[in-house]
Scaffold this active site. Structure first.
Site, short mmCIF file in Angstrom:
data_model
loop_
_atom_site.label_atom_id
_atom_site.label_comp_id
_atom_site.label_asym_id
_atom_site.label_seq_id
_atom_site.Cartn_x
_atom_site.Cartn_y
_atom_site.Cartn_z
N ARG A 16 0.82 -1.23 0.00
CA ARG A 16 0.00 0.00 0.00
C ARG A 16 0.84 1.27 0.00
O ARG A 16 0.34 2.37 -0.19
CB ARG A 16 -0.96 -0.01 1.20
CG ARG A 16 -2.21 -0.83 0.93
CD ARG A 16 -3.08 -0.93 2.17
NE ARG A 16 -2.56 -1.93 3.12
CZ ARG A 16 -3.04 -2.10 4.34
NH1 ARG A 16 -4.04 -1.34 4.77
NH2 ARG A 16 -2.53 -3.03 5.14
N GLY A 80 2.56 -15.55 6.98
CA GLY A 80 1.84 -15.13 8.17
C GLY A 80 2.77 -14.79 9.33
O GLY A 80 3.95 -15.16 9.32
N GLY A 142 -7.16 -7.61 15.22
CA GLY A 142 -7.55 -8.80 15.95
C GLY A 142 -8.22 -8.39 17.25
O GLY A 142 -7.77 -7.45 17.92
C1 UD1 Z 1 -1.70 -8.55 12.97
C2 UD1 Z 1 -2.42 -9.42 14.01
C3 UD1 Z 1 -3.65 -8.68 14.51
C4 UD1 Z 1 -3.26 -7.35 15.10
C5 UD1 Z 1 -2.47 -6.54 14.08
C6 UD1 Z 1 -1.90 -5.29 14.73
C7 UD1 Z 1 -1.96 -11.69 13.31
C8 UD1 Z 1 -2.52 -12.90 12.69
N1 UD1 Z 1 -2.78 -10.67 13.41
O1 UD1 Z 1 -2.61 -8.44 11.88
O2 UD1 Z 1 -4.30 -9.45 15.51
O3 UD1 Z 1 -4.42 -6.64 15.50
O4 UD1 Z 1 -1.35 -7.31 13.57
O5 UD1 Z 1 -1.33 -4.46 13.77
O6 UD1 Z 1 -0.82 -11.69 13.73
N2 UD1 Z 1 4.85 -9.96 8.56
C9 UD1 Z 1 5.96 -10.70 8.22
N3 UD1 Z 1 5.76 -11.92 7.64
C10 UD1 Z 1 4.53 -12.43 7.39
C11 UD1 Z 1 3.41 -11.65 7.74
C12 UD1 Z 1 3.59 -10.44 8.33
O7 UD1 Z 1 7.08 -10.29 8.42
O8 UD1 Z 1 4.45 -13.54 6.85
C13 UD1 Z 1 5.05 -8.64 9.15
C14 UD1 Z 1 4.53 -7.54 8.27
O9 UD1 Z 1 5.56 -7.05 7.42
C15 UD1 Z 1 4.07 -6.52 9.27
C16 UD1 Z 1 3.70 -7.32 10.51
O10 UD1 Z 1 4.30 -8.58 10.33
O11 UD1 Z 1 5.09 -5.63 9.65
C17 UD1 Z 1 2.19 -7.47 10.72
O12 UD1 Z 1 1.65 -8.20 9.65
P1 UD1 Z 1 0.22 -7.88 9.04
O13 UD1 Z 1 -0.08 -8.81 7.94
O14 UD1 Z 1 0.10 -6.44 8.77
O15 UD1 Z 1 -0.71 -8.25 10.27
P2 UD1 Z 1 -2.22 -7.86 10.42
O16 UD1 Z 1 -3.01 -8.62 9.41
O17 UD1 Z 1 -2.36 -6.40 10.45
#
Ligand code: UD1
Ligand code: CA
Length: 457
Positions: A16, A80, A142
């Protein structure tokens, strides 16, 4: 205090942002976004940070190169948040008791909140502590599902939540303290049977509950702190908050700001007490400014060391330069990299310097270019002086010794040396060295033709 390691999730691209640059490397009030949560973690007592990297991992690694307290784990495919932590676990030292997990895109999180959470985690002896905030609009986050005792029983993602769960306004900040041993086992067992087919880190809460281990929440005092940056609008909002914090700290330490809402100071800049910063000033890099200085309107200062009692007047640009005490610069002067000004030097309007040293009390007050020059003390550089340092191929040096007086409109064709206490007449083009104590004059003698204009009429 037990040993704490941190995992910072930063493998995502951040689509984004609509950028060729990975999200966490975008500068926010100075350093890349990811520096903020990493620094907060260290300030809160973390001994080692493992960054989970994926997209443009070399950029993140390069930025932290040489910082031995920062390690890396590769998550090649973003499956994830739970999968990301699974990738990081082999890098976490076995003697760490607690793992703090946070995200690289939450620059507003403070060390105070992390410290508060770590303390609460230790005192409650919970297995998992989740940072939470209560929001008016919890959409997208979440939800924190609790039992009657206030223990966290589950965290349910927006897409997986029931009608009733969607009404819960306490949300998961994405920041956790977890006992290391439990975490290692729990992330190994995660599955991806959910709406997004991702390995959710939040599922470790259910695992803990299934094993009868306690999960607690820690409410952050200011919900603003948990704001993540997803796009450039949110990035600008976050930067504004960080600048406010920086300015506030400087003001509380004795710096006056005429209007802090329009002063742009990077993380790490130091300014001494009783200095005054005017509107529109931009101060970047590792700049250090002394006491009782005045930083004028719209000045741009980057990577400079400025001593006490210096005046930088409006519209001046100072880059990678050293400025001695009681110097005065501008308005609209340009100090380019490698400029070194001694005490009481005066640089006036429309003067440009580059790799130039000026001794104590020397002046270049108007319209001048000084490049690759060594200038002694008490030298006067007249209006319109130019060091001709470039012959089209190479740069050459100009040396002007102590006490020299350079008249107006003088060109010094380098390499050239002007000996001490010499005087260069106005309009002279200096092409040969000038011995000490002598007058150099090189201009054609003036001819007056009397009555000439009358005869032309
Ligand atoms: C996550 C939480 C959610 C919470 C929110 C707060 C989970 C399943 N959900 O959701 O409960 O309210 O954060 O902001 O954890 N990332 C990785 N590798 C991955 C996936 C994500 O490094 O495979 C990193 C992303 O770059 C990011 C962070 O983790 O910086 C959060 O990931 P994102 O997909 O944004 O989580 P949310 O869906 O927002
Ligand atoms: Ca997601």
């Amino acid at each position: 205090m037990n040993k704490i390691s941190a995992i910072v999730l930063a493998a995502g691209m951040g689509t984004r942002m609509k950028s060729d640059l990975v999200k966490v490397m975008h500068p926010v009030a100075g350093p890349p976004m990811i520096e903020w949560p990493v620094a907060a973690a260290f300030a809160a007592g973390v001994e080692r940070c493992v960054l989970v990297v994926g997209h443009q991992q070399e950029k993140v690694r390069d930025y932290f190169a040489g910082r031995t307290e920062v390690g890396f784990a590769l998550q090649a495919e973003q499956l994830g948040t739970g999968h990301a932590v699974r990738c990081a676990m082999p890098e976490i030292e076995e003697d760490a008791e607690t793992v703090l997990i946070l995200c690289g895109d939450t620059p507003l999180l403070t060390a105070d909140s992390l410290r508060g959470m770590l303390d609460a985690h230790q005192q409650s002896k919970a297995c998992v502590t989740v940072m939470t905030a209560t929001l008016d609009d919890p959409f997208g986050y979440g939800r924190i599902v609790k039992d009657a005792d206030g223990k966290v029983v589950a965290i349910t993602e927006q897409k997986d939540a029931s009608e009733a769960e969607r009404l819960i306004r306490e949300v998961n900040a994405g920041v956790y303290c977890v006992d290391r041993g439990f975490l290692a086992e729990a992330v190994a067992r995660l599955e991806n049977n959910n709406a997004q087919k991702e390995y959710y880190l939040t599922d470790v809460v259910c695992q803990a509950n299934a094993r009868g281990l306690a999960c607690r929440s820690y409410q952050v005092a200011d919900p603003l702190e948990i704001s993540g940056v997803n796009d450039r609008v949110q990035m600008a909002d976050a930067a504004a908050v960080l600048r406010q914090r920086i300015n506030r700290e400087l003001m509380l330490s004795g710096v006056t700001m005429i209007d802090p809402s329009v002063v742009y100071i990077d993380r790490g800049v130091k300014i001494g007490r009783d200095s005054v910063v005017y509107p529109g000033a931009v101060i970047k890099g590792n700049t250090v400014i002394g006491e009782r200085c005045k930083i004028g309107q719209n000045a741009l200062i980057e990577g400079c060391r400025i001593a006490d009692d210096v005046v930088v007047k409006a519209g001046s640009v100072l880059e990678d330069s050293l400025v001695g005490p009681e110097a005065a610069i501008g308005p609209m002067a340009h100090l380019r990299p490698g400029t070194e000004l001694s005490a009481q030097v005066k640089i006036g309007n429309f003067v440009e310097t580059k790799k130039a040293f000026m001794g104590v009390g020397s002046k270049a007050s108007h319209l001048t270019y000084l490049g690759d020059a060594t200038i002694g003390r008490d030298v006067n550089i007249g209006c319109g002086t130019i060091t001709c340092n470039y012959d089209g191929v190479r740069k050459h040096k100009t040396v002007i010794e102590d006490g020299v007086f350079v008249g107006s409109d003088v060109q010094l064709v380098a390499p050239v040396t002007v000996g001490r206490n010499a005087l260069i007449a106005a309009g002279t083009t200096v092409t040969k060295d000038v011995p000490a104590d002598s007058l150099a004059i090189a201009r054609s003698p003036q001819v007056n033709k009397e009555g000439w204009t009358l005869r032309k009429k």
